[in-house]
Design an enzyme around this catalytic site. Structure first.
Site, PDB file in Angstrom:
ATOM      1  N   HIS A  58      12.164  -8.123  -7.869  1.00 13.17           N
ATOM      2  CA  HIS A  58      11.277  -8.102  -6.887  1.00 13.17           C
ATOM      3  C   HIS A  58      10.307  -7.140  -6.734  1.00 13.17           C
ATOM      4  CE1 HIS A  58      14.020 -10.563  -3.843  1.00 13.17           C
ATOM      5  NE2 HIS A  58      14.368 -10.853  -5.043  1.00 13.17           N
ATOM      6  N   GLU A  60       9.232  -4.990  -4.655  1.00 10.24           N
ATOM      7  CA  GLU A  60       9.590  -3.735  -4.213  1.00 10.24           C
ATOM      8  C   GLU A  60      10.361  -3.021  -5.047  1.00 10.24           C
ATOM      9  OE1 GLU A  60       9.750  -6.859  -2.789  1.00 10.24           O
ATOM     10  OE2 GLU A  60      10.133  -6.746  -0.624  1.00 10.24           O
ATOM     11  N   CYS A  88      13.324  -8.561   1.753  1.00  6.31           N
ATOM     12  CA  CYS A  88      14.509  -9.103   1.931  1.00  6.31           C
ATOM     13  C   CYS A  88      15.736  -8.222   2.081  1.00  6.31           C
ATOM     14  CB  CYS A  88      14.866 -10.148   0.544  1.00  6.31           C
ATOM     15  SG  CYS A  88      15.301  -8.943  -0.787  1.00  6.31           S
ATOM     16  N   CYS A  91      16.066  -5.788  -0.745  1.00  4.01           N
ATOM     17  CA  CYS A  91      14.977  -4.800  -0.988  1.00  4.01           C
ATOM     18  C   CYS A  91      14.917  -3.736   0.250  1.00  4.01           C
ATOM     19  CB  CYS A  91      13.612  -5.454  -1.000  1.00  4.01           C
ATOM     20  SG  CYS A  91      13.346  -6.380  -2.512  1.00  4.01           S
TER      21      CYS A  91
END
Length: 165
Positions: A58, A60, A88, A91
């Site tokens: 991801h 992040e 999410c 993260c």
């Protein structure tokens, strides 16, 4: 004072949006992030799950790893992470574990958002760290990036991933 903060937040969110555009250009869901330390971008991240076939790739997490490497510390308490989509649970948990000082995101994620939409991980008093949170910065533009990507994907679906056996 708030106006200055708004201007700074919008400037760095636009940088995160550039990362999201770069992700979309290679077929990734357009989510981008930048890590800012003392007014300077120290790391960038964009979704790379498809290309890397890595569920943790991801935006992040990529930005957090790069920031920790550059700053030579996993404790990122003076870092602000700008991300185009609400983090999410994975993260948001990483942001807590990295002790990020501040998180600024663009649009909400009603299906997986873990800062406001479904959970409030970054403000949970049961955890060892909480981060300052601001959301809604360039929200309409961030949401449009995602909507446009998925609209095009529905028109031209990519072939399903064939797992090797």
């Amino acid at each position: 004072m708030v106006k200055d903060e708004d201007t700074v937040d919008e400037r760095f969110m636009r940088e995160a949006m550039r990362e999201a555009d770069a992700a979309a250009a290679v077929g990734e869901v357009p989510v981008g992030a930048v890590a800012v330390y003392r007014g300077e971008i120290v790391a960038r991240g964009r979704n790379a799950r498809e290309r890397a076939q890595d569920p943790t790739a991801h935006a992040e997490l990529i930005a957090l790893r790069a920031a920790a490497h550059r700053l030579r510390s996993f404790r990122l308490s003076e870092v602000t992470l700008y991300v185009t989509l609400e983090p999410c649970p994975m993260c948001a948990g990483a942001l807590v574990n990295a002790r990020v000082g501040r998180v600024v995101y663009g649009c909400h994620d009603p299906k997986a958002g873990a800062c406001v939409s479904l959970y409030r991980i970054g403000q949970d008093e049961r955890l060892n760290h909480r981060f300052e949170l601001r959301h809604g910065v360039l929200a309409d533009e961030c949401a449009a990036q995602l909507s446009n990507f998925f609209r095009e994907l529905r028109k031209n679906p990519r072939p399903p991933f064939a797992a090797s056996r």
